[in-house]
Enzyme design. Structure first.
Site, mmCIF file in Angstrom:
data_model
loop_
_atom_site.group_PDB
_atom_site.id
_atom_site.type_symbol
_atom_site.label_atom_id
_atom_site.label_comp_id
_atom_site.label_asym_id
_atom_site.label_seq_id
_atom_site.Cartn_x
_atom_site.Cartn_y
_atom_site.Cartn_z
ATOM 1 N N CYS A 244 -4.521 -3.420 4.314
ATOM 2 C CA CYS A 244 -4.054 -2.877 5.594
ATOM 3 C C CYS A 244 -5.080 -2.986 6.736
ATOM 4 C CB CYS A 244 -3.595 -1.438 5.402
ATOM 5 S SG CYS A 244 -2.487 -0.839 6.703
ATOM 6 N N GLU B 187 0.842 -1.193 0.000
ATOM 7 C CA GLU B 187 0.000 0.000 0.000
ATOM 8 C C GLU B 187 0.880 1.247 0.000
ATOM 9 O OE1 GLU B 187 -3.672 1.778 2.717
ATOM 10 O OE2 GLU B 187 -2.101 0.566 3.673
ATOM 11 N N LYS C 151 -10.289 0.561 -0.803
ATOM 12 C CA LYS C 151 -10.149 0.335 0.641
ATOM 13 C C LYS C 151 -11.352 0.865 1.403
ATOM 14 C CE LYS C 151 -6.870 1.091 4.454
ATOM 15 N NZ LYS C 151 -5.601 1.757 4.842
#
Length: 521
Positions: free
Chosen positions: A219, A86, A186
């Site tokens: 993440c 990321e 995300k």
């Protein structure tokens, strides 16, 4: 720096880790070769400054130059898929306005229908995804990368931002011929004010000829039910690609520690690529199976690291640890016998038809060690000290009680404590945690318990269990130097989750049951 398995390669420019050596050999049937790259990204010195697209492309091009080198290196070593971290291409700490020149236009609805390398003329502002697509095509490798994207929206859209566009933190998956297979935006942003949360969670996955379907998330998503857990359960996925920019936090949330715990809990393979910025606490990448790992954690030096490993494909009918109560019951008696026959002569195992831990020792009549409070992971844990060569402990908070049976191989001048937390975590995110944790303290005083510790010498045999209220338990087992170990037995018995280990491979830092009670978030 830490590796597990075949990991004595820290002097090499490329870390080449295998179940067996790949070079010059045919892959084992039912296996595939994966690569992840921990990238030390070239960052903008002034991320809040407004720049032109040309300047943004120049900076991102320098990072993409590194990516291109690593894709070639991975492909030469037989890798069929590579994952990048990321924020690796554009960096971080932007404002909503300053990141705009760094954003590509990637049509969310065109997955599987567009080859950016071969069709660069279809859309404007696609230079980054074009280059990634050409890397995949040129090296005949599946490629997963993270970039910033933009999507115009209509004023009639009630969610449309005032500047008339959405900005997303986006993963792209590209096939070995360069085709865009899938995009993921995300969902759980971590103080990323430059980006928008998509209106609904994306459930992103793509198919490969060598390992079936791969799921994709990013993440902070790994800590939440949506979309990560729901994606895995709804589509029965067994391979995961995971770009991340993770800041390590000991003793319970270092990158490699939790990545492995997630792979073990769900019985999935995870290809996790983290960013490499040690001054920010960012390192920790790996290729994880439920029972083995190939990891890189280095807080000492700079530069990227490529990990390549051959791992088995996990079939879609393989049950997760969340579903395998029967397998645990079969192993339970072996676990008890193992402890009694080797080092622990006091049985602390579950008796059949018993709803609470059965103790047959007289030690419970002795005075218990004092409980105390200390902050760990920004939460107020209740602890009891782990004193002496062996013993049995219990500590409770709210509805959660944690139990420990332990024996040290040799007494060392180190303080350990058994801690419990059952409540809402509210710092750097809001989520409900149930945790039973055996941790090494930072010093010899109670106030040091919960501090970040990276080295230990004590070898401890233990059984740890708790009456967890959630089925989502992540087993953590971290050893000296930020290395990983694996439990001998774990699972459910009579509403208790159980983790046992005879002799860790090196000094114990953390053994924990980290439970996420998603419904109470």
């Amino acid at each position: 720096m830490a590796f597990t398995m075949v990991a004595l390669c820290w002097k090499l420019p490329i870390c080449f880790l295998f179940y067996q050596a790949v070079s010059g050999r045919v892959r084992q049937e039912g296996h595939y070769v994966a690569a992840v790259y921990e990238h030390e990204s070239i960052l903008s010195p002034t991320p809040a400054a407004l720049v032109e697209r040309r300047s943004a492309l120049e900076l991102m091009g320098r990072n993409l130059d590194v990516y291109e080198q690593q894709v070639l290196a991975a492909a030469r070593q037989g890798a069929q898929i590579i994952v990048f971290p990321e924020d690796g291409i554009h960096g971080f700490n932007f404002t909503r306005s300053s990141i705009y020149p760094y954003l590509d236009f990637v049509p969310h609805s065109r997955s599987g229908k567009w080859n950016p390398c071969r069709e660069p003329y279809l859309f404007n502002d696609t230079e980054v995804v074009q280059r990634l697509s050409c890397m995949a095509l040129k090296n005949k490798i599946f490629l997963v990368a993270n970039l910033g994207t933009k999507q115009p929206c209509e004023r009639t859209d009630p969610r449309c931002p005032s500047d008339g566009r959405y900005q997303f933190n986006t993963n792209v998956a590209l096939a070995a011929d360069g085709t865009l297979l899938a995009t993921y935006r995300k969902h759980n942003l971590y103080f990323e004010y430059a980006f928008d949360t998509p209106p609904e969670p994306d459930y992103a996955f793509f198919d490969t000829p060598f390992a079936g379907k791969f799921g994709m998330f990013t993440c902070f998503d790994i800590l939440f039910f949506e979309p990560a857990v729901n994606l895995i359960r709804q589509y029965n996925l067994k391979q995961i690609v995971y770009p991340t920019a993770w800041m390590n936090q000991l003793p319970l949330l270092s990158a490699v520690e939790f990545q492995q715990a997630f792979a073990t809990a769900f019985n999935v393979n995870i290809l996790a690529a983290n960013i490499h910025h040690p001054t920010l606490g960012m390192t920790g990448s790996g290729i994880y199976t439920p029972v083995k790992s190939f990891i890189y954690h280095n807080m000492e030096s700079y530069g990227g690291k490529l990990i390549v490993a051959e791992i088995p494909v996990i079939s879609a009918d393989y049950r997760t640890n969340l579903e395998s109560n029967e397998r645990f019951r079969e192993n339970l008696h072996d676990s008890c016998r193992t402890f009694r026959s080797t080092s622990l002569d006091d049985e602390v195992c579950f008796k059949e038809q018993e709803e609470t831990p059965g103790r047959v020792s007289e030690k419970g009549k002795e005075q218990s060690p004092p409980s105390f409070y200390a902050e760990m992971m920004y939460d107020n844990f209740t602890f009891v000290p782990v004193w002496g060569e062996k013993g049995e402990l219990q500590v409770c908070a709210n509805t959660l009680c944690c139990y420990l049976n332990y024996q040290r191989a040799v007494l060392t001048d180190e303080l350990y404590a058994l801690g419990v937390f059952d409540g809402l975590h509210t710092v750097h995110g809001t989520y409900y945690v149930q945790a039973c944790a055996l941790v090494k303290c930072g010093g010899l005083s109670f106030s040091t318990c919960g501090q970040e510790v990276t080295d230990a010498t004590a070898l401890i045999d233990f059984q740890l269990w708790g009456n967890m209220s959630t089925p989502y338990i992540f087993p953590l087992l971290l050893t000296s130097g930020i290395t990983l170990d694996f439990a001998d037995h774990m699972g459910w018995k009579n509403n208790y989750y159980f983790l046992s280990k005879n002799r860790t491979s090196s000094g114990l830092l953390t053994a924990a049951l980290y439970g996420r009670w998603y419904e109470k978030d």
